[in-house]
Scaffold this active site. Structure first.
Site, short mmCIF file in Angstrom:
data_model
loop_
_atom_site.label_atom_id
_atom_site.label_comp_id
_atom_site.label_asym_id
_atom_site.label_seq_id
_atom_site.Cartn_x
_atom_site.Cartn_y
_atom_site.Cartn_z
N ASN A 162 44.74 28.37 42.01
CA ASN A 162 44.83 27.37 40.94
C ASN A 162 43.48 26.80 40.52
OD1 ASN A 162 44.72 26.09 43.43
ND2 ASN A 162 46.00 24.37 42.80
N LYS A 185 37.51 35.08 50.61
CA LYS A 185 38.75 35.79 50.35
C LYS A 185 39.49 35.02 49.26
CE LYS A 185 43.11 37.17 50.64
NZ LYS A 185 44.09 36.66 49.67
N PRO A 186 39.39 35.48 47.98
CA PRO A 186 40.09 34.79 46.90
C PRO A 186 41.56 35.15 46.87
CG PRO A 186 38.93 36.68 46.02
CD PRO A 186 38.62 36.63 47.50
N SER A 239 48.78 26.46 51.16
CA SER A 239 50.03 25.80 51.55
C SER A 239 49.98 25.29 52.98
CB SER A 239 51.21 26.75 51.39
OG SER A 239 51.21 27.72 52.42
N GLU A 260 42.69 22.15 53.58
CA GLU A 260 43.18 21.31 52.49
C GLU A 260 44.50 21.92 52.05
OE1 GLU A 260 43.75 20.61 48.34
OE2 GLU A 260 41.65 21.22 48.37
N LEU A 261 45.60 21.22 52.37
CA LEU A 261 46.93 21.81 52.25
C LEU A 261 47.74 21.12 51.14
CD1 LEU A 261 47.55 22.14 56.09
CD2 LEU A 261 46.49 23.79 54.52
N CYS A 294 47.38 20.47 43.82
CA CYS A 294 47.90 19.81 45.02
C CYS A 294 47.79 18.30 44.95
CB CYS A 294 47.18 20.34 46.26
SG CYS A 294 45.38 20.24 46.12
N GLU A 392 56.99 19.69 46.85
CA GLU A 392 55.95 19.83 45.83
C GLU A 392 56.44 20.80 44.75
OE1 GLU A 392 51.11 20.29 46.04
OE2 GLU A 392 52.32 21.46 47.41
#
Length: 488
Positions: A162, A185-186, A239, A260-261, A294, A392
Site C-alpha cells: 500500500n 523484499k517488496p 498484517s 509495524e502491523l 493501517c 480492519e
C-alpha cells in the site's frame, strides 16, 4: 487529465528484472509472476519469481558490500542518500505512474508518496551524521570508559503493497545511514516501485551489493531471510498474523526485529471540536489511498450532541470525491488493490446493513467491471456487534457511532487488540491532554488527520507491533552499542 500515456523509463515493464549485487537478474529456471493493474485487471509486467537461491545471493552480496560501506564516513553515506533523494524528485512523475499502475493509488496521491518517501532519505542523511557515542566517568584514574555505536550488519526490509516507496525508504534510509547493507523484499502486488527505486540507486552510484531487491515467492524468501545467519535485523510492515509468525522465526537466531502491523484506529469528535476541520480530517484519514492504510480512521465516534451536524458535513465532503482510474489526475479514489480486498469491503458493508446500519452515502461497487472500485461509503447507526467495528476494513468505508461522555469513548476506543493510531478533535486543551494520554496507541493525531512525518517516531502498541520508524528513534535498531573499557 488521464495520465495513462505517461512514459515510464526507469524500468522496462516488458522485461522486468530483480536487482542483485548491482546487476539486473532473472530467477533460476526463468519463473515469473504477474503484476496486474487493479484499474483494469490487465497484466502490466512479468517479474522474475525470486526464491531461496536469489535471496541467498542477495544476502551474500550485501554481506560482501558491508565492510566497505560501514567504513565510509557518515558524510560520504549521506551524499549517496541525498543523490537518491534528488533523483526520486527528478523522476517523480515516472515513479508515481508506476505506483498508480501496479497498486491503484490515485496519481496525485502517488506523487505525494514519492515526495514523502524521498524525505526519509534526506532526513536520515542528516541523522546519520549524529550517531553519537559516549564517554563515561571511570571508577579509577587509569581507565577510560567508552561507548561506540556500530552498524548491526546486513538487514532485511519486508515492505507492504500500500506504500511501496515510503515504507521502503523508511527502512532503508536509517539502515544505509547507519552503515548497514541489505535486501528488500517488496510485496508481490507492487514490486515495480521497488525495482524502479533500484534503478535510481544504480544511477546514484551506490556500490554494488549495498541495496538488493528480490521479489517473488514470499515463503521461500522469508524463510531464507530468517534462516540465514548473515541477516542480523529484519523490519516488517504488514498484517498482525504474519508478524506473529515472524516473531517465532526471529527467535531461532535472536534476530533483531521491528514490526509495524495492523490497526483499527478510532477517530473521536468531541462536542467542542471545530466540526469543519474534523470533517475534513475524517475524509483525509479515512479515504487516503482508498482506505487502504493501517492508520485509516476505522471507527468514527461522534458526540451525540453534534452527530447530525458533523454527519451532514462529512457526507457532503465525501460525496465530492471522484472515483475512477487512478491515473486520472482528477480522481481521488482509485481501485482497491485486488478482488480479495474488494470482497472484504463488500462483506463488511453487508454485515453492517444486516445488523441495522444505514448507508448514508455510497455502499456499492462502481466503475470499470474489470477493476476493483467501491464507492466512498459512510454508515450510520453502527453498533459494536458489527464486523466493521472490530476488524480492519482496508477500504473506503467509514462507520459512525455516537458517545455521551469522555470516559465511555476512551473505553470504546481502547477496546481493541490493536494500538497503532488514534485521532481526536477538540478545542479543549485539558481534554486534549487527558484523552491523548489515556488512549493506548503509538501515534495520536490531535486535531491532525495525517500525523506521519520522517522526523517523528512511528509505530504501534499491543498487537500493532513494536519498534519505531522515523525520527532519531528509527535509526537505533540498525545500531549496536559497544562498551569499551580502556586501561591506561
Amino acid at each position: 487529465m488521464l495520465q495513462a500515456a505517461k512514459q515510464v523509463s526507469l524500468i522496462d515493464l516488458d522485461n522486468s528484472k530483480l536487482f542483485i549485487n548491482g546487476e539486473w537478474a532473472t530467477a533460476s529456471g526463468g519463473s515469473t509472476f504477474s503484476v496486474k493493474n487493479p484499474n483494469t485487471g490487465e497484466v502490466i509486467a512479468e517479474v522474475p519469481r525470486g526464491a531461496k537461491e536469489e535471496t541467498k545471493a542477495a544476502i551474500e552480496a550485501a554481506n560482501a558490500a558491508f565492510p566497505k560501506w560501514a567504513k565510509l564516513t557518515a558524510n560520504e553515506r549521506a551524499d549517496y542518500l541525498l543523490k537518491v533523494h534528488d533523483l526520486m524528485l527528478e523522476h517523480e512523475a515516472e515513479l508515481a505512474t508506476i505506483m498508480s499502475k501496479e497498486m491503484g493509488k490515485a496519481y496525485t496521491e502517488a506523487c505525494g508518496e514519492v515526495k514523502y518517501a524521498a524525505s526519509f532519505l534526506s532526513w536520515y542523511a542528516e541523522e546519520g551524521r549524529r550517531i553519537y557515542g559516549e564517554t563515561i566517568p571511570a571508577s579509577s584514574p587509569n581507565k577510560r570508559l567508552l561507548v561506540v555505536k556500530q552498524p548491526v550488519g546486513v538487514i532485511a526490509a519486508i515492505t507492504p503493497w500500500n506504500f511501496p516507496l515510503a515504507m521502503m525508504t523508511r527502512k532503508l534510509g536509517p539502515a544505509l545511514a547507519a552503515g548497514c547493507t541489505g535486501i528488500v523484499k517488496p510485496a508481490s502486488q507492487s514490486p515495480l516501485s521497488a525495482l524502479a527505486f533500484a534503478s535510481l540507486v544504480q544511477k546514484a552510484g551506490i556500490p554494488n551489493g549495498v541495496v538488493n531487491i528480490v521479489a517473488g515467492a514470499t515463503g521461500e524468501i522469508s524463510d531464507e531471510i530468517f534462516a540465514n545467519p548473515i541477516v542480523k535485523k529484519v523490519s516488517f510492515t504488514g498484517s498482525t498474523d504474519v508478524g506473529k509468525k515472524l516473531v517465532e522465526k526471529s527467535a531461532e537466531q535472536l534476530k533483531k526485529l521491528s514490526l509495524e502491523l495492523g490497526g483499527h484506529a478510532p477517530f473521536i469528535v468531541f462536542e467542542d471540536a471545530d466540526l469543519e476541520k474534523a470533517a475534513e480530517g475524517a475524509v483525509a484519514s479515512k479515504f487516503r489511498n482508498a482506505g487502504q492504510t493501517c492508520v485509516c480512521a476505522n471507527r468514527i465516534y461522534v458526540h451525540e450532541n453534534i452527530k447530525d451536524e458533523f454527519t451532514k458535513l462529512f457526507v457532503e465532503k465525501v460525496q465530492t470525491l471522484k472515483v475512477g482510474n487512478s491515473l486520472d489526475q482528477t480522481v481521488q479514489i482509485g481501485p482497491l488493490v485486488n478482488k480479495d480486498g474488494l470482497e472484504k469491503v463488500q462483506e463488511h458493508v453487508k454485515d453492517a446493513k444486516s445488523k441495522g446500519a444505514e448507508v448514508l452515502t455510497g455502499g456499492k461497487v462502481t466503475g470499470d467491471p474489470n477493476g476493483f472500485y467501491f464507492e466512498p461509503t459512510i454508515l450510520g447507526n453502527v453498533t459494536n456487534d458489527m464486523i466493521i467495528m472490530t476488524e480492519e476494513t482496508f477500504g473506503p468505508v467509514a462507520p459512525i457511532t455516537t458517545f455521551s461522555n469522555d470516559e465511555d469513548v476512551i473505553f470504546e476506543a481502547n477496546n481493541t487488540e490493536y494500538g497503532l493510531a488514534a485521532y481526536l478533535y477538540t478545542s479543549n486543551i485539558q481534554r486534549a491532554v487527558a484523552v491523548s494520554e489515556a488512549l493506548n496507541f503509538g501515534v495520536i493525531g490531535l486535531n491532525d488527520a495525517v500525523p506521519g512525518v520522517p522526523q517523528a517516531p512511528f509505530g504501534g502498541m499491543n498487537h500493532s507491533g513494536y519498534g519505531r520508524e522515523g525520527g532519531h528513534q528509527g535509526i537505533r535498531d540498525y545500531l549496536e552499542e559497544k562498551y569499551i573499557s580502556l586501561g591506561l
